[in-house]
Design an enzyme around this catalytic site. Structure first.
Site, mmCIF file in Angstrom:
data_model
loop_
_atom_site.group_PDB
_atom_site.id
_atom_site.type_symbol
_atom_site.label_atom_id
_atom_site.label_comp_id
_atom_site.label_asym_id
_atom_site.label_seq_id
_atom_site.Cartn_x
_atom_site.Cartn_y
_atom_site.Cartn_z
ATOM 1 N N HIS A 213 -2.458 -16.033 42.112
ATOM 2 C CA HIS A 213 -2.645 -14.795 41.349
ATOM 3 C C HIS A 213 -1.337 -14.431 40.632
ATOM 4 C CE1 HIS A 213 -4.220 -10.558 40.848
ATOM 5 N NE2 HIS A 213 -2.913 -10.328 40.796
ATOM 6 N N GLU A 214 -0.229 -14.432 41.374
ATOM 7 C CA GLU A 214 1.063 -14.081 40.771
ATOM 8 C C GLU A 214 1.475 -15.104 39.711
ATOM 9 O OE1 GLU A 214 2.876 -11.285 41.131
ATOM 10 O OE2 GLU A 214 1.107 -10.671 42.236
ATOM 11 N N HIS A 217 -0.201 -14.475 36.506
ATOM 12 C CA HIS A 217 0.492 -13.416 35.750
ATOM 13 C C HIS A 217 1.683 -14.003 34.994
ATOM 14 C CE1 HIS A 217 -1.831 -10.096 37.111
ATOM 15 N NE2 HIS A 217 -1.271 -9.917 38.295
ATOM 16 N N HIS A 223 -4.737 -8.605 34.642
ATOM 17 C CA HIS A 223 -5.826 -8.492 35.611
ATOM 18 C C HIS A 223 -7.181 -8.604 34.919
ATOM 19 C CE1 HIS A 223 -3.124 -6.412 38.736
ATOM 20 N NE2 HIS A 223 -3.266 -7.692 39.017
ATOM 21 N N CYS A 224 -8.089 -9.236 35.619
ATOM 22 C CA CYS A 224 -9.437 -9.463 35.105
ATOM 23 C C CYS A 224 -10.363 -8.352 35.584
ATOM 24 C CB CYS A 224 -9.917 -10.817 35.627
ATOM 25 S SG CYS A 224 -11.607 -11.212 35.173
ATOM 26 N N CYS A 248 -12.520 -16.694 37.166
ATOM 27 C CA CYS A 248 -13.823 -16.601 36.507
ATOM 28 C C CYS A 248 -13.788 -17.506 35.255
ATOM 29 C CB CYS A 248 -14.099 -15.151 36.130
ATOM 30 S SG CYS A 248 -13.142 -14.600 34.703
ATOM 31 N N CYS A 251 -11.003 -16.477 32.674
ATOM 32 C CA CYS A 251 -9.632 -16.761 33.114
ATOM 33 C C CYS A 251 -9.423 -18.265 33.268
ATOM 34 C CB CYS A 251 -9.330 -16.016 34.416
ATOM 35 S SG CYS A 251 -9.370 -14.206 34.190
HETATM 36 ZN ZN LIG Z 1 -1.821 -8.828 39.982
HETATM 37 ZN ZN LIG Z 2 -11.210 -13.534 35.497
#
Ligand SMILES: [Zn+2]
Ligand SMILES: [Zn+2]
Length: 296
Positions: A213-214, A217, A223-224, A248, A251
């Site tokens: 996740h990081e 970024h 953010h989604c 998803c 992304c």
């Molecule tokens: Zn985040």
């Molecule tokens: Zn997404």
């Protein structure tokens, strides 16, 4: 800022509109990403303490990402995962799962040779928690004073893993982690992800999900809000535990466009890592996606 808790309550923002999320889902993607949409779960309405109930987020279509000048993986050689301070055997095994998962997830090299010592952290970055009195490390001096100086020139970004507990500033109980996207450095604590000696898969999964996740970024993905997605914001372990380990379709197209990863090979690599490293809870989703991509 990553999830954590404020002493004495939380801040409240406004939730993103369901209409905006639907608009994002309506963007026509390239194949095979467009075809993956029918298997994706639209972002569920947030519970009262969830990220989207507390933070205003507008999401981002693929087209705005591609046109917006994101950090491109091709300009750099690798991500760097830094071990900060001593990790015990179980935590070192968690870190090695994170490296393997992140490599497969992005399809770019993830180096893990760098280390940093807690002794190098300025003494005034430590405090005792005002209530529990256990030691905690402030993230700002760590990012600026320790991680930024050791950042290799050719790195997409540096993520440090530590067993130390973190806090961002006075007034906070703790924070799971924090990153400075401008400086391309971040730090994540393993202290609150559970005991890896007793529940290895759960801890390793949490650490791996957080790291990717990081790192997403660091490749400029915001953010989604469109689908249930590993790039969703999250306000608690409960909320991030519910998020999928995968991006998803929107992304995923952003990531594959950025890194040049082949989505079919990427999905197969993730299945192998999950199988070899004991991330069994994620296997059904990863295997289903891999099988779907092979037929598209
Ligand atoms: Zn985040
Ligand atoms: Zn997404």
């Amino acid at each position: 800022m990553a999830a954590g808790t404020l002493l004495g309550g939380s801040r409240r923002g406004r939730s993103a509109s369901a209409g905006r999320a639907a608009e994002l889902r309506a963007e026509v993607l390239a194949q095979p990403f467009e075809a993956l949409k029918k298997r994706a779960v639209p972002k569920r309405a947030p519970a009262p303490d969830d990220w989207l109930a507390l933070h205003a987020e507008v999401g981002q279509p693929f087209s705005a990402y591609a046109l917006g000048g994101p950090v491109r993986a091709a300009r750099y050689n690798a991500f760097d995962l830094v071990m900060l301070g001593e990790l015990d055997g179980a935590h070192r095994r968690v870190a090695s799962v994170v490296v393997a998962y992140a490599r497969a997830f992005f399809g770019v090299p993830v180096r893990s040779a760098l280390t940093a010592r807690l002794e190098d952290v300025p003494a005034d970055a430590w405090r005792r928690h005002p209530v529990t009195r256990h030691p905690q490390l402030r993230t700002g001096p760590l990012l600026e004073g320790v991680l930024r100086p050791l950042r290799p020139r050719d790195t997409i970004g540096v993520i440090a893993l530590t067993a130390a507990d973190l806090y961002p500033e006075e007034g906070w109980n703790f924070v799971f982690g924090q990153a400075s996207l401008e400086d391309r450095v971040g730090v994540w604590s393993l202290a609150r992800l559970g005991d890896p000696a007793r529940e290895f898969e759960r801890c390793a999964g949490r650490a791996a999900r957080t790291a990717v996740h990081e790192m997403a970024h660091m490749l400029s993905l915001p953010h989604c809000i469109a689908y249930e997605c590993v790039v969703n914001g999250s306000n608690s372990l409960r909320e991030s535990d519910q998020a999928p380990a995968e991006p998803c379709p929107i992304c995923l197209q952003k990531l594959c466009w950025n890194t040049g990863a082949d989505p079919v090979k990427r999905a197969e690599a993730l299945v192998r890592v999950a199988r070899d490293r004991g991330l069994t809870a994620w296997l059904p989703l990863l295997e289903e996606r891999s099988a779907a991509l092979r037929t598209l």
